[in-house]
Design an enzyme around this catalytic site. Structure first.
Site, PDB file in Angstrom:
ATOM      1  N   ARG A 161      25.557 -24.116  -5.753  1.00 56.35           N
ATOM      2  CA  ARG A 161      26.302 -23.591  -6.922  1.00 56.35           C
ATOM      3  C   ARG A 161      25.548 -23.818  -8.222  1.00 56.35           C
ATOM      4  NH1 ARG A 161      32.130 -22.882  -5.932  1.00 56.35           N
ATOM      5  NH2 ARG A 161      32.076 -21.815  -3.942  1.00 56.35           N
ATOM      6  N   ASP A 209      28.910 -14.172  -2.830  1.00 57.84           N
ATOM      7  CA  ASP A 209      29.917 -15.091  -2.290  1.00 57.84           C
ATOM      8  C   ASP A 209      30.075 -14.848  -0.798  1.00 57.84           C
ATOM      9  OD1 ASP A 209      32.059 -17.099  -3.483  1.00 57.84           O
ATOM     10  OD2 ASP A 209      32.968 -16.055  -1.782  1.00 57.84           O
ATOM     11  N   ARG A 218      29.915 -22.246 -13.364  1.00 61.87           N
ATOM     12  CA  ARG A 218      30.679 -22.390 -14.607  1.00 61.87           C
ATOM     13  C   ARG A 218      30.296 -23.576 -15.464  1.00 61.87           C
ATOM     14  NH1 ARG A 218      35.984 -21.923 -11.165  1.00 61.87           N
ATOM     15  NH2 ARG A 218      34.397 -22.736  -9.767  1.00 61.87           N
ATOM     16  N   TYR A 258      39.236 -18.302   6.004  1.00 59.34           N
ATOM     17  CA  TYR A 258      39.759 -17.588   4.828  1.00 59.34           C
ATOM     18  C   TYR A 258      40.439 -16.282   5.240  1.00 59.34           C
ATOM     19  CZ  TYR A 258      37.341 -20.855   1.776  1.00 59.34           C
ATOM     20  OH  TYR A 258      36.939 -21.990   1.124  1.00 59.34           O
ATOM     21  N   ARG A 304      29.390 -13.885 -16.995  1.00 57.63           N
ATOM     22  CA  ARG A 304      30.587 -13.532 -16.239  1.00 57.63           C
ATOM     23  C   ARG A 304      31.586 -12.795 -17.136  1.00 57.63           C
ATOM     24  NH1 ARG A 304      34.998 -17.441 -13.547  1.00 57.63           N
ATOM     25  NH2 ARG A 304      35.488 -17.582 -15.741  1.00 57.63           N
TER      26      ARG A 304
HETATM   27  O1  CP3 Z   1      24.776 -20.784  -6.957  1.00 56.22           O
HETATM   28  C1  CP3 Z   1      25.087 -20.598  -5.759  1.00 56.22           C
HETATM   29  O2  CP3 Z   1      25.276 -21.538  -4.957  1.00 56.22           O
HETATM   30  C2  CP3 Z   1      25.102 -19.186  -5.197  1.00 56.22           C
HETATM   31  C3  CP3 Z   1      26.329 -18.473  -5.198  1.00 56.22           C
HETATM   32  C4  CP3 Z   1      27.490 -18.943  -4.338  1.00 56.22           C
HETATM   33  C5  CP3 Z   1      28.835 -18.855  -4.778  1.00 56.22           C
HETATM   34  N1  CP3 Z   1      29.640 -19.175  -3.745  1.00 56.22           N
HETATM   35  C6  CP3 Z   1      29.257 -18.442  -6.122  1.00 56.22           C
HETATM   36  C7  CP3 Z   1      30.632 -18.733  -6.557  1.00 56.22           C
HETATM   37  C8  CP3 Z   1      27.517 -19.413  -3.024  1.00 56.22           C
HETATM   38  C9  CP3 Z   1      26.368 -19.764  -2.110  1.00 56.22           C
HETATM   39  C10 CP3 Z   1      28.893 -19.536  -2.651  1.00 56.22           C
HETATM   40  C11 CP3 Z   1      29.335 -19.951  -1.308  1.00 56.22           C
HETATM   41  C12 CP3 Z   1      30.762 -20.107  -1.040  1.00 56.22           C
HETATM   42  N2  CP3 Z   1      31.801 -19.368  -1.533  1.00 56.22           N
HETATM   43  C13 CP3 Z   1      31.297 -21.044  -0.119  1.00 56.22           C
HETATM   44  C14 CP3 Z   1      30.480 -21.988   0.743  1.00 56.22           C
HETATM   45  C15 CP3 Z   1      30.022 -23.177  -0.003  1.00 56.22           C
HETATM   46  C16 CP3 Z   1      31.120 -24.126  -0.429  1.00 56.22           C
HETATM   47  O3  CP3 Z   1      31.317 -24.240  -1.651  1.00 56.22           O
HETATM   48  O4  CP3 Z   1      31.748 -24.740   0.437  1.00 56.22           O
HETATM   49  C17 CP3 Z   1      32.687 -20.876  -0.098  1.00 56.22           C
HETATM   50  C18 CP3 Z   1      33.676 -21.676   0.722  1.00 56.22           C
HETATM   51  C19 CP3 Z   1      32.995 -19.797  -0.986  1.00 56.22           C
HETATM   52  C20 CP3 Z   1      34.331 -19.214  -1.270  1.00 56.22           C
HETATM   53  C21 CP3 Z   1      34.727 -19.380  -2.671  1.00 56.22           C
HETATM   54  N3  CP3 Z   1      34.126 -18.732  -3.739  1.00 56.22           N
HETATM   55  C22 CP3 Z   1      35.740 -20.210  -3.174  1.00 56.22           C
HETATM   56  C23 CP3 Z   1      36.629 -21.107  -2.345  1.00 56.22           C
HETATM   57  C24 CP3 Z   1      35.745 -20.035  -4.553  1.00 56.22           C
HETATM   58  C25 CP3 Z   1      36.741 -20.618  -5.523  1.00 56.22           C
HETATM   59  C26 CP3 Z   1      36.498 -22.036  -5.809  1.00 56.22           C
HETATM   60  C27 CP3 Z   1      35.755 -22.174  -7.098  1.00 56.22           C
HETATM   61  O5  CP3 Z   1      34.754 -22.909  -7.131  1.00 56.22           O
HETATM   62  O6  CP3 Z   1      36.201 -21.534  -8.060  1.00 56.22           O
HETATM   63  C28 CP3 Z   1      34.699 -19.143  -4.892  1.00 56.22           C
HETATM   64  C29 CP3 Z   1      34.306 -18.695  -6.238  1.00 56.22           C
HETATM   65  C30 CP3 Z   1      32.873 -18.842  -6.627  1.00 56.22           C
HETATM   66  N4  CP3 Z   1      31.784 -18.549  -5.844  1.00 56.22           N
HETATM   67  C31 CP3 Z   1      32.402 -19.232  -7.921  1.00 56.22           C
HETATM   68  C32 CP3 Z   1      31.002 -19.158  -7.880  1.00 56.22           C
HETATM   69  C33 CP3 Z   1      30.037 -19.412  -9.021  1.00 56.22           C
HETATM   70  C34 CP3 Z   1      33.280 -19.559  -9.114  1.00 56.22           C
HETATM   71  C35 CP3 Z   1      33.921 -18.300  -9.544  1.00 56.22           C
HETATM   72  C36 CP3 Z   1      33.954 -18.054 -11.005  1.00 56.22           C
HETATM   73  O7  CP3 Z   1      32.913 -17.922 -11.670  1.00 56.22           O
HETATM   74  O8  CP3 Z   1      35.078 -17.930 -11.499  1.00 56.22           O
END
Ligand code: CP3
Length: 343
Positions: A23, A73, A27, A150, A36
């Site tokens: 990540r 994602d 944010r 999910y 974003r």
């Molecule tokens: O920088 C990176 O790592 C690359 C991009 C990336 C994102 N999600 C961006 C993201 C990657 C590799 C993921 C993987 C992901 N997404 C996983 C596996 C890794 C982990 O964290 O366990 C999972 C389970 C998801 C599903 C997901 N996406 C959830 C549960 C959420 C909400 C939780 C949160 O952190 O808000 C997301 C949203 C998400 N994916 C964000 C980002 C930057 C935040 C969203 C935003 O900007 O509002």
């Protein structure tokens, strides 16, 4: 000169471990929040190749990480299979649910995913042109079990109860869902490699809730199938597997799935993992993400402890899970300095 991450993935022990962060585009960075906002929302950002490439590059410019991870994602694959997907601000993802064999049969076939996912391939192409020569580009997908949790629940769950209930009720129906996601993931990852991804990572964030035969059938088997299919098409692309919270099942995981590297969550003791996991190949991890919030001497001490524990073999330094929105970018800088100073 071969890139440091690729050398570690090939099994080389390096004097300073290469470093990136789960990540790393997110944010906690003001420049991410600005892009974003420009995109409108998170999903629009994922599907806008110019802006997705821009946020992927932001942490590389700011910190000089050794790898960039494609911005996308894991839940784009369910969407490409026909599930509805949206994000509720402050809460997380929501999806239409799939809870029966008939529901699985109503989804699109694996080969149809490119129609939805082609903007992601364009992001990869932009990145492979724009990244610095020394930076490795990592593509990724969710592992089938995590993606299925999910799809079944329609949201993130603490214990993955709905997916476990599906298994108990109709194991064959659940297996059909795993098989569909497995096929779609092979298609998606192959296209990422063809567009320029140099390494692939599979995120099995909820592997820790599987026990015994369920771990074998739903974490090990689909991951092994994806890696085998990907390597048949792209034999030189290294794969990092992340069976988060797998505990003792981390031991032997490289061989069980055919991964070049196993990523460790921060519940794993580095000395134990050096003896029991790293002997089979490269490991990645595993600083607790909380240190990016709290910083200070504890961050320095723990970073050094991890670097030292894994110094006898191939290691990529990373967090044990994604950095959180309340993290301080200055602590990220301190972590990188500490790793590169040498422990
Ligand atoms: O920088 C990176 O790592 C690359 C991009 C990336 C994102 N999600 C961006 C993201 C990657 C590799 C993921 C993987 C992901 N997404 C996983 C596996 C890794 C982990 O964290 O366990 C999972 C389970 C998801 C599903 C997901 N996406 C959830 C549960 C959420 C909400 C939780 C949160 O952190 O808000 C997301 C949203 C998400 N994916 C964000 C980002 C930057 C935040 C969203 C935003 O900007 O509002």
């Amino acid at each position: 000169m071969t890139k440091t991450i690729l050398r570690a993935l090939a099994g080389e022990r390096l004097p300073v471990p290469p470093i990136w962060m789960m990540r790393q585009a997110g944010r906690y960075l003001p420049e991410y929040r600005a892009t974003r906002a420009q995109a409108g929302d998170f999903l629009k950002l994922c599907y806008n190749p110019d802006l997705a490439a821009e946020v992927t590059l932001q942490p590389i410019r700011r910190f000089g990480f050794d790898a960039a991870i494609l911005f996308a994602d894991i839940l784009l694959v369910p969407q490409a299979l026909g599930a509805d997907l949206w994000f509720v601000t402050g809460e997380g993802p929501r999806l239409s649910t799939v809870t029966t064999g008939e529901g699985v049969a109503g989804l699109r076939p694996a080969g149809a995913v490119h129609e939805t996912l082609s903007p992601v391939y364009e992001t990869v192409r932009i990145l492979s042109r724009e990244l610095p020569a020394e930076t490795t580009l990592i593509g990724f997908a969710g592992a089938p079990w995590t993606v299925a949790t999910y799809m079944v629940a329609g949201r993130g769950t603490r214990d993955q109860g709905p997916a476990h209930d599906f298994i108990a009720r109709d194991r064959a129906g659940f297996q059909a869902l795993i098989d569909l996601i497995t096929g779609a993931t092979v298609e998606y990852l192959s296209a990422q490699v063809e567009a320029g991804a140099e390494v692939i990572k599979l995120f099995d964030s909820w592997a820790g809730s599987l026990r015994g035969r369920d771990f074998d059938d739903f974490a090990v088997a689909p991951t092994r199938a994806i890696i085998a299919a990907l390597k048949a098409r792209h034999p030189h692309t290294p794969v990092i597997a992340f069976p988060r919270e797998a505990g003792p099942r981390y031991e032997g995981f490289h061989k069980a799935v055919g991964a070049d590297c196993v990523a460790l969550d921060n519940s794993v003791d580095p000395d134990w993992a050096a003896a029991h996991v790293q002997r089979d190949g490269c490991v990645q991890g595993n600083l607790a993400p909380g240190h990016m919030v709290t910083g200070g001497q504890a961050l320095i001490d723990e970073t050094r402890r991890i670097v030292r524990a894994f110094s006898g073999g191939p290691h990529i330094f990373n967090l044990g899970h994604g950095i959180t929105p309340d993290a301080d970018p200055e602590n990220v800088r301190l972590m990188i300095e500490t790793v590169r100073e040498g422990a």
